[in-house]
Design a protein around this motif. Structure first.
Motif, PDB file in Angstrom:
ATOM      1  N   GLU A  10      31.437  23.180  13.034  1.00 34.65           N
ATOM      2  CA  GLU A  10      32.221  21.957  12.877  1.00 34.65           C
ATOM      3  C   GLU A  10      32.115  21.067  14.113  1.00 34.65           C
ATOM      4  N   VAL A  11      32.232  21.666  15.299  1.00 36.86           N
ATOM      5  CA  VAL A  11      32.164  20.890  16.537  1.00 36.86           C
ATOM      6  C   VAL A  11      30.777  20.290  16.730  1.00 36.86           C
ATOM      7  N   ILE A  12      29.738  21.091  16.505  1.00 40.19           N
ATOM      8  CA  ILE A  12      28.366  20.594  16.675  1.00 40.19           C
ATOM      9  C   ILE A  12      28.106  19.439  15.713  1.00 40.19           C
ATOM     10  N   LYS A  13      28.581  19.559  14.473  1.00 37.35           N
ATOM     11  CA  LYS A  13      28.404  18.465  13.511  1.00 37.35           C
ATOM     12  C   LYS A  13      29.105  17.202  13.973  1.00 37.35           C
ATOM     13  N   LEU A  14      30.303  17.338  14.512  1.00 36.22           N
ATOM     14  CA  LEU A  14      31.050  16.185  15.000  1.00 36.22           C
ATOM     15  C   LEU A  14      30.345  15.517  16.178  1.00 36.22           C
ATOM     16  N   ILE A  15      29.872  16.336  17.126  1.00 34.55           N
ATOM     17  CA  ILE A  15      29.214  15.785  18.316  1.00 34.55           C
ATOM     18  C   ILE A  15      27.922  15.080  17.928  1.00 34.55           C
ATOM     19  N   ILE A 109      37.835  25.976   2.754  1.00 41.01           N
ATOM     20  CA  ILE A 109      37.486  25.499   4.087  1.00 41.01           C
ATOM     21  C   ILE A 109      36.299  26.323   4.540  1.00 41.01           C
ATOM     22  N   ARG A 110      35.139  25.754   4.502  1.00 44.50           N
ATOM     23  CA  ARG A 110      33.936  26.507   4.774  1.00 44.50           C
ATOM     24  C   ARG A 110      32.926  25.595   5.439  1.00 44.50           C
ATOM     25  N   GLN A 111      32.057  26.144   6.204  1.00 48.87           N
ATOM     26  CA  GLN A 111      30.971  25.405   6.821  1.00 48.87           C
ATOM     27  C   GLN A 111      29.673  26.140   6.525  1.00 48.87           C
ATOM     28  N   ILE A 112      28.605  25.392   6.341  1.00 45.79           N
ATOM     29  CA  ILE A 112      27.318  25.982   6.014  1.00 45.79           C
ATOM     30  C   ILE A 112      26.345  25.707   7.129  1.00 45.79           C
ATOM     31  N   THR A 113      25.627  26.688   7.521  1.00 43.64           N
ATOM     32  CA  THR A 113      24.579  26.532   8.525  1.00 43.64           C
ATOM     33  C   THR A 113      23.494  27.541   8.238  1.00 43.64           C
ATOM     34  N   LEU A 122      24.556  26.856  20.478  1.00 40.69           N
ATOM     35  CA  LEU A 122      24.541  25.417  20.743  1.00 40.69           C
ATOM     36  C   LEU A 122      25.916  24.928  21.183  1.00 40.69           C
ATOM     37  N   PHE A 123      26.960  25.453  20.555  1.00 43.16           N
ATOM     38  CA  PHE A 123      28.314  25.062  20.934  1.00 43.16           C
ATOM     39  C   PHE A 123      28.612  25.464  22.374  1.00 43.16           C
ATOM     40  N   ILE A 124      28.232  26.682  22.733  1.00 48.11           N
ATOM     41  CA  ILE A 124      28.465  27.151  24.108  1.00 48.11           C
ATOM     42  C   ILE A 124      27.674  26.313  25.098  1.00 48.11           C
ATOM     43  N   CYS A 125      26.420  26.018  24.746  1.00 48.53           N
ATOM     44  CA  CYS A 125      25.569  25.204  25.617  1.00 48.53           C
ATOM     45  C   CYS A 125      26.173  23.814  25.810  1.00 48.53           C
ATOM     46  N   TRP A 126      26.631  23.208  24.700  1.00 51.11           N
ATOM     47  CA  TRP A 126      27.241  21.875  24.798  1.00 51.11           C
ATOM     48  C   TRP A 126      28.509  21.919  25.643  1.00 51.11           C
ATOM     49  N   GLN A 127      29.333  22.932  25.426  1.00 52.62           N
ATOM     50  CA  GLN A 127      30.592  23.025  26.147  1.00 52.62           C
ATOM     51  C   GLN A 127      30.365  23.245  27.638  1.00 52.62           C
ATOM     52  N   VAL A 128      29.405  24.109  27.967  1.00 54.37           N
ATOM     53  CA  VAL A 128      29.088  24.349  29.383  1.00 54.37           C
ATOM     54  C   VAL A 128      28.571  23.071  30.040  1.00 54.37           C
ATOM     55  N   GLY A 129      27.680  22.362  29.334  1.00 55.29           N
ATOM     56  CA  GLY A 129      27.146  21.111  29.869  1.00 55.29           C
ATOM     57  C   GLY A 129      28.231  20.079  30.088  1.00 55.29           C
ATOM     58  N   MET A 130      29.182  19.976  29.133  1.00 51.90           N
ATOM     59  CA  MET A 130      30.269  19.022  29.272  1.00 51.90           C
ATOM     60  C   MET A 130      31.159  19.377  30.453  1.00 51.90           C
TER      61      MET A 130
END
Length: 446
Positions: A10-15, A109-113, A122-130
């Motif tokens: 969900e977060v990666i899709k939003l970003i 409430i479901r997400q598909i990937t 990817l979420f961890i990488c984005w969060q660390v970078g931020m």
């Protein structure tokens, strides 16, 4: 898919959605800037960039919402043992039950990937970078403020009086002299202060410097600069964001100059330009999260040219340009929103994950069962068994108002389930429980 994986997706899709939308808006603004050039005021050209920042940060509130409904999880828990008993008695083969979290409207409430583990990475990488980007700016700012505090000294009485004469309200801005500062700066978000180099300025030059920094304070440019820092940290992987930030910083100074000189005559404009040249003559050092009167000597020619070419612009042209720009930005944001809604409706067709397809089927069947007899059927729980990615059996728990539902209701529910799932009736197992017994079991389980 686990809660962590679903949240990561969900977060990666939003970003990605916001960075894509923000990039489109920024690209349009770069083109718009080339078209308007000197036809519109520098103030308009500065504030138009805020639409790009808004596009980059618009759905930020959704990031703190974890896409799991606590109410749906607690409603499933009391009947777990009952449904397990149904599945075990109805089939000799153990059945893996699938629980589908649902919101208040009954929507799953479901997400598909395609690769949930990659989404988490990817979420961890984005969060660390931020965090690293934002932390770097915060640490640099705190360190710089600490250094300034050690060398700050109060300005003399004449300089403080000059500042108070220019301020509409007394003591809203503090004034210091500092030996490590080489150009006038405005710093501080909650308690802004002007810091001047430890040197003596002529009265007119001092007045121009103070007017420039007061204008920055009144326009809340420090807040906008912090907003740019946060947007840059959120989208640290997008190189276009850094160009937007640089363009806004340059536009900020041009707009501030324009606001200062709008009541000047030609002689006063010339004196203001001389002040810029004098300030630019000093060596420049980058000040973190502050506003310096001059940060880049390369922009000196453009700033001086803008001062000499200054003219008042027609309000009609400004209003027309604002309406056109607002319409374009709203169209881009609207298109992005519509695409997001379409993707939510079509994602089941775009991806072929058996688990998610099974969840979708279960939700659709549950909704159909609830609509079949709304007066009698209180709740329906659907559990599907599959083999080789095909649904083979269905286990249904119906919570009814009546203790003994009639045969017409029972046959109707089986026929409906058979039609919805494309299964033979003998592969559909239905059990019934009256609401009173269900409620008592729920209380006992608590």
């Amino acid at each position: 898919m686990t809660v962590v994986e679903a949240y990561s997706v969900e977060v990666i899709k939003l970003i990605l959605s916001t960075t894509f939308t923000g990039s489109i808006v920024s690209f349009v603004l770069f083109i718009f800037k080339l078209i308007i050039k000197d036809k519109l005021s520098k103030t308009f050209q500065y504030y138009m960039w805020i639409s790009a920042v808004i596009a980059l940060m618009l759905p930020i509130s959704k990031l703190i919402v974890i896409p799991i409904s606590d109410q749906s999880m607690t409603s499933i828990k009391p009947v777990y043992d009952i449904v397990q008993w149904i599945s075990d008695t109805a089939s000799e083969t153990p059945v893996k039950l699938v629980f589908i979290p649902q919101n208040k409207n009954g929507q799953s409430i479901r997400q598909i990937t395609q690769s949930p583990s990659i989404a988490v990475m990817l979420f961890i990488c984005w969060q660390v970078g931020m965090m690293l980007t934002l932390g770097f700016h915060m640490i640099c700012y705190a360190s710089y403020v600490r250094r300034l505090d050690k060398h700050n000294r109060s300005a003399d009485r004449q300089e403080i009086e000059a500042l108070n004469n220019l301020l509409e309200r007394k003591r809203t801005l503090r004034l210091y002299k500092n030996s490590i500062v080489e150009t006038p700066i405005l710093i501080g978000f909650f308690r802004p202060e002007i810091i001047l180099p430890d040197k003596k300025y002529e009265d007119m030059r001092l007045q121009n410097i103070l007017l420039h920094e007061i204008t920055h304070m009144k326009r809340h440019d420090i807040f906008i600069k912090w907003l740019l820092i946060f947007a840059g940290a959120m989208h640290w992987f997008n190189p276009l964001v850094y160009y937007v930030r640089r363009e806004m910083n340059k536009a900020c100074e041009l707009a501030c100059d324009e606001s200062v000189i709008k009541k000047f005559d030609m002689r006063e404009m010339q004196q203001y330009g001389d002040t810029l040249i004098a300030v630019a003559a000093d060596s420049i050092r980058k000040m973190p999260l502050s506003i310096a009167m001059f940060e880049d000597k390369k922009n000196l020619k453009e700033r001086l040219g803008a001062i000499m070419k200054y003219k008042k612009h027609s309000k009609r042209i400004v209003v027309a340009a604002s309406v056109i720009l607002a319409a374009v930005v709203c169209a881009i944001l609207g298109f992005s929103t519509l695409r997001s809604i379409e993707n939510q409706h079509d994602y089941a067709d775009n991806y072929s994950l058996p688990q998610d397809q099974k969840n979708i089927k279960a939700i659709e069947l549950r909704n159909a069962l609830l609509d079949y007899d709304q007066k009698n059927v209180v709740e329906a729980y659907v559990f599907l068994s599959d083999l080789d990615d095909e649904i083979t059996k269905a286990y249904i728990m119906i919570i009814c108002q009546e203790k003994n539902p009639n045969s017409e209701l029972q046959s109707g529910i089986k026929s409906l389930a058979s039609e919805e799932l494309g299964l033979d009736i003998q592969n559909i197992y239905v059990d019934y429980m009256d609401l009173e017994l269900f409620t008592s079991n729920e209380r006992a389980s608590k």
